[in-house]
Design an enzyme around this catalytic site. Sequence first.
Site, short mmCIF file in Angstrom:
data_model
loop_
_atom_site.label_atom_id
_atom_site.label_comp_id
_atom_site.label_asym_id
_atom_site.label_seq_id
_atom_site.Cartn_x
_atom_site.Cartn_y
_atom_site.Cartn_z
N ARG A 1 8.35 3.14 -0.82
CA ARG A 1 6.93 3.26 -0.35
C ARG A 1 6.56 4.05 0.20
O ARG A 1 5.38 3.30 0.73
CB ARG A 1 7.43 1.54 0.54
N LYS B 1 1.82 1.88 5.54
CA LYS B 1 2.52 1.66 6.95
C LYS B 1 2.12 2.79 7.29
O LYS B 1 3.15 3.36 7.25
CB LYS B 1 4.42 1.28 5.89
N GLU C 1 -0.57 -12.25 6.79
CA GLU C 1 0.51 -12.21 6.46
C GLU C 1 1.18 -12.27 8.32
O GLU C 1 0.07 -12.76 8.79
CB GLU C 1 1.35 -11.02 6.54
#
Length: 290
Positions: free
Chosen positions: A50, A149, A182
Amino acid sequence: MKIYIDGKYYDERNARISVFDHGLLYGDGIFEGIRAYNGRVFKLKEHIDRLFCSAKSILLNLPMAHADIMTAIVETCRRNKLRDGYIRLVVTRGPGTLGLNPNRCKNPSVIIIAGKIQLYPPELYRQGMDIVTVPTTRNLHSALNPAIKSLNYLNNIMAKIEANNAGCEEAVMLNAEGFVAECTGDNIFIVKEGQLLTPPLAAGALYGITRRVVMDLAAQAGLKVSESDLTRYDLFNANECFLTGTAAELMPVVKIDGRVIGTGTPGPVTGNLMTQYHALTKASGQPIYE
Ligand code: PMP
């Protein structure tokens, strides 16, 4: 504590980066939060995968290969004698000048901190959490994709402040269309009539590693799992609700915006998934000590 910065280890008080680092000046960088359990790093490969996706998205050339980052993380755990803990991997654009231009930053920095984390008190896992929807919506994909991220967490921090002001620890963040995206540092799931549902990535969710693990565990247990657009109405009328994240693990949710979810106590599906998740974390991962 020994902190890794660009191939060297420093004591906590000597672990420093430049004030000209664009990670500090502009939030220009990426990170991962990783857990170690029982002397193993959980889902290490997936976290580094990721990280590489985040790096590609922001056109950051990682200065280390995938395998070398994995080795550095394991070595940092070893030097800190970590068996159970939390690892923060940060890659900044590196030192540059007082202007946005990332081309002036020639050397991205890789930082690894291996320490402890306790996000929430243990009783909250038994009682379940009370959360609220907040006014700050999740970033648009077309602006800053929530799948990256990045070190730019102000969107989440604004939402966290709004949740804290409402007396809650976590916030439900909606996307610009009003669908559930989220929480500020966790993905969200509901259980409805024996089905497990979670918003798709396109709704503005991070591709959570815990989310993926929980979806797999649920499917193995015979539950139907689907990614669907959810509204607040769907949350309010769920049988169960819980959050997932590397730091939070699985956290039951028992109230949302003043509406009691299900029976108002953590439900059986959530309980089973928590048990299975804990068993998996203890039994798998990249060994720190051979
Ligand atoms: N969403 C956000 C915004 C996060 O920062 C995180 C990680 N803390 C998560 C979801 C959960 O992702 P993971 O399970 O990979 O930790």
